[in-house]
Write a protein that holds these residues in place. Structure first.
Motif, mmCIF file in Angstrom:
data_model
loop_
_atom_site.group_PDB
_atom_site.id
_atom_site.type_symbol
_atom_site.label_atom_id
_atom_site.label_comp_id
_atom_site.label_asym_id
_atom_site.label_seq_id
_atom_site.Cartn_x
_atom_site.Cartn_y
_atom_site.Cartn_z
ATOM 1 N N PRO A 132 0.853 -1.193 0.000
ATOM 2 C CA PRO A 132 0.000 0.000 0.000
ATOM 3 C C PRO A 132 0.884 1.236 0.000
ATOM 4 O O PRO A 132 1.691 1.436 0.909
ATOM 5 N N ARG A 133 0.790 2.059 -1.009
ATOM 6 C CA ARG A 133 1.673 3.208 -1.154
ATOM 7 C C ARG A 133 0.873 4.503 -1.174
ATOM 8 O O ARG A 133 -0.283 4.537 -1.612
ATOM 9 N N THR A 134 1.493 5.566 -0.714
ATOM 10 C CA THR A 134 0.823 6.863 -0.679
ATOM 11 C C THR A 134 0.432 7.313 -2.078
ATOM 12 O O THR A 134 -0.663 7.845 -2.293
ATOM 13 N N SER A 135 1.320 7.092 -3.041
ATOM 14 C CA SER A 135 1.032 7.471 -4.432
ATOM 15 C C SER A 135 0.535 6.265 -5.217
ATOM 16 O O SER A 135 1.124 5.181 -5.137
ATOM 17 N N GLN A 140 3.383 -1.203 -6.464
ATOM 18 C CA GLN A 140 2.366 -1.728 -5.552
ATOM 19 C C GLN A 140 2.601 -3.182 -5.137
ATOM 20 O O GLN A 140 1.798 -3.756 -4.409
ATOM 21 N N GLY A 141 3.693 -3.762 -5.589
ATOM 22 C CA GLY A 141 4.004 -5.137 -5.200
ATOM 23 C C GLY A 141 3.571 -6.164 -6.235
ATOM 24 O O GLY A 141 2.751 -5.893 -7.116
ATOM 25 N N GLY A 184 0.421 -3.161 8.653
ATOM 26 C CA GLY A 184 1.177 -1.932 8.503
ATOM 27 C C GLY A 184 0.524 -0.745 9.188
ATOM 28 O O GLY A 184 -0.626 -0.800 9.633
ATOM 29 N N ALA A 185 1.281 0.347 9.236
ATOM 30 C CA ALA A 185 0.830 1.551 9.925
ATOM 31 C C ALA A 185 -0.499 2.061 9.390
ATOM 32 O O ALA A 185 -1.370 2.508 10.148
ATOM 33 N N ARG A 186 -0.676 1.995 8.081
ATOM 34 C CA ARG A 186 -1.906 2.520 7.478
ATOM 35 C C ARG A 186 -3.137 1.691 7.841
ATOM 36 O O ARG A 186 -4.261 2.156 7.703
#
Length: 338
Positions: A132-135, A140-141, A184-186
């Motif tokens: 999971p990415r901010t942009s 994205q894996g 993860g944090a998100r």
């Protein structure tokens, strides 16, 4: 509520009280100790009060659990929880190093990185298959293909593996690929995901949200624990503050505080906590000093070509130096580097 039974109380006595608790729709907990049996009751304490449990002839005392996070608190369990990760244990006097690239990019990349982390003493490998990415334009894996590569790497090098899970619907699919989940944090307050992982027995590393308080972090752990998964590991990975010099502010206060308030093992992620390669080693040492049970760091065989977080990833030389310098700190803390 915590209900301490008298030394002569039997398992039959305990079951009688547990049945009373369950009869009023409270959650009963059975915690037999070496000297006596301890019971727990979670739910509306007014309902429990009406049961008058304290009057039972085999009850020594009844006391409330003051923490909002009940089951993961030291009030509920005074001794440290130990969580199995492969052949090793996280917590309970050991210091664990898990290392590997931020993202699974290819079989070659994972094999080369795993060779490095194993050579210098890490006991587990990390690598993100779902990123999971901010942009939306960032990598994205490789998703399930990445999981297959991660599992193959784990088998080839004898290193248990951990990867991030981002969807509650992925639990069953991912269980066969990995040795531990990472939230993860998100997703720290993705309650549907917390519950889904809680219904699994897979060890779970729960990362602190970027703006989460310690209480919110421990309540997120409570969600997992309350669903039946006792294999929870807390991870401090830095929080967002007004400071711009580093990617995040690594809150090592939180490690020492959580160790006094919760029985769960705590590890530190100095890679995300700082975002700067040169700061990973000193903050990993600091993590030992403040009572952490391990670290999870990013290592890539060639950070310059990494598709994700290359600037904070250690290469072979940096990781070798970290591991050689870490052990004296671990020994000084009275722990064993595993």
């Amino acid at each position: 509520m915590i209900i301490v039974l008298k030394p002569e109380a039997t398992e039959t006595d305990a079951k009688e009280i547990l049945n009373q608790i369950e009869s009023v729709n409270l959650k009963p907990l059975y915690m037999p100790g070496t000297e006596r049996i301890v019971l727990g009751a979670l739910g509306d304490e007014r309902v429990l009060h009406n049961l008058n449990i304290a009057a039972h002839p085999m009850v020594e005392n009844v006391k409330p659990i003051l923490s909002t996070y009940k089951q993961v608190s030291r009030e509920m369990q005074s001794h440290d929880t130990q969580v199995n990760f492969g052949r090793n244990t996280i917590g309970g006097g050991t210091f664990t190093v898990i290392a590997g690239p931020c993202a699974v990019e290819s079989k070659e990349q994972m094999f080369k990185s795993a060779e490095i982390v194993k050579k210098y003493g890490a006991v587990g490998i990390r690598g993100g298959a779902f990123k999971p990415r901010t942009s939306p334009y960032s990598f994205q894996g490789l998703e399930e293909e990445g999981l297959k590569i991660l599992k193959e790497t784990s088998a080839e090098y004898g290193l248990p593996c951990v990867t991030e899970i981002i969807d509650a619907g992925h639990v069953e699919m991912m269980e066969s690929y990995v040795d531990a989940f990472q939230i993860g944090a998100r997703n720290m307050q993705n309650f549907k995901l917390l519950k889904a992982v809680g219904q699994s027995q897979k060890p779970t590393i729960l990362k602190r949200g970027m703006s989460a308080t310690i209480e919110e972090l421990l309540l997120a752990a409570e969600y997992i624990y309350n669903e039946g998964n006792k294999n929870v590991i807390i991870c401090e990975r830095g929080i967002r503050t007004y400071e711009k010099a580093t990617r995040n502010t690594l809150d090592l206060n939180a490690v020492a505080y959580i160790k006094t308030k919760s029985h769960l093992p705590v590890i530190v992620d100095p890679s995300h906590g700082t975002g700067i390669r040169e700061l990973v080693a000193p903050m990993a040492k600091a993590a030992v000093a403040c009572g952490a049970d391990g670290v999870i760091v990013e290592v890539h065989y060639n950070p310059q070509i990494a598709l994700s977080d290359g600037q904070q990833s250690l290469d072979e030389n940096h990781f070798a130096k970290l591991m050689s310098e870490l052990n004296p700190f671990v020994q000084a803390a009275g722990k064993v580097l595993v």
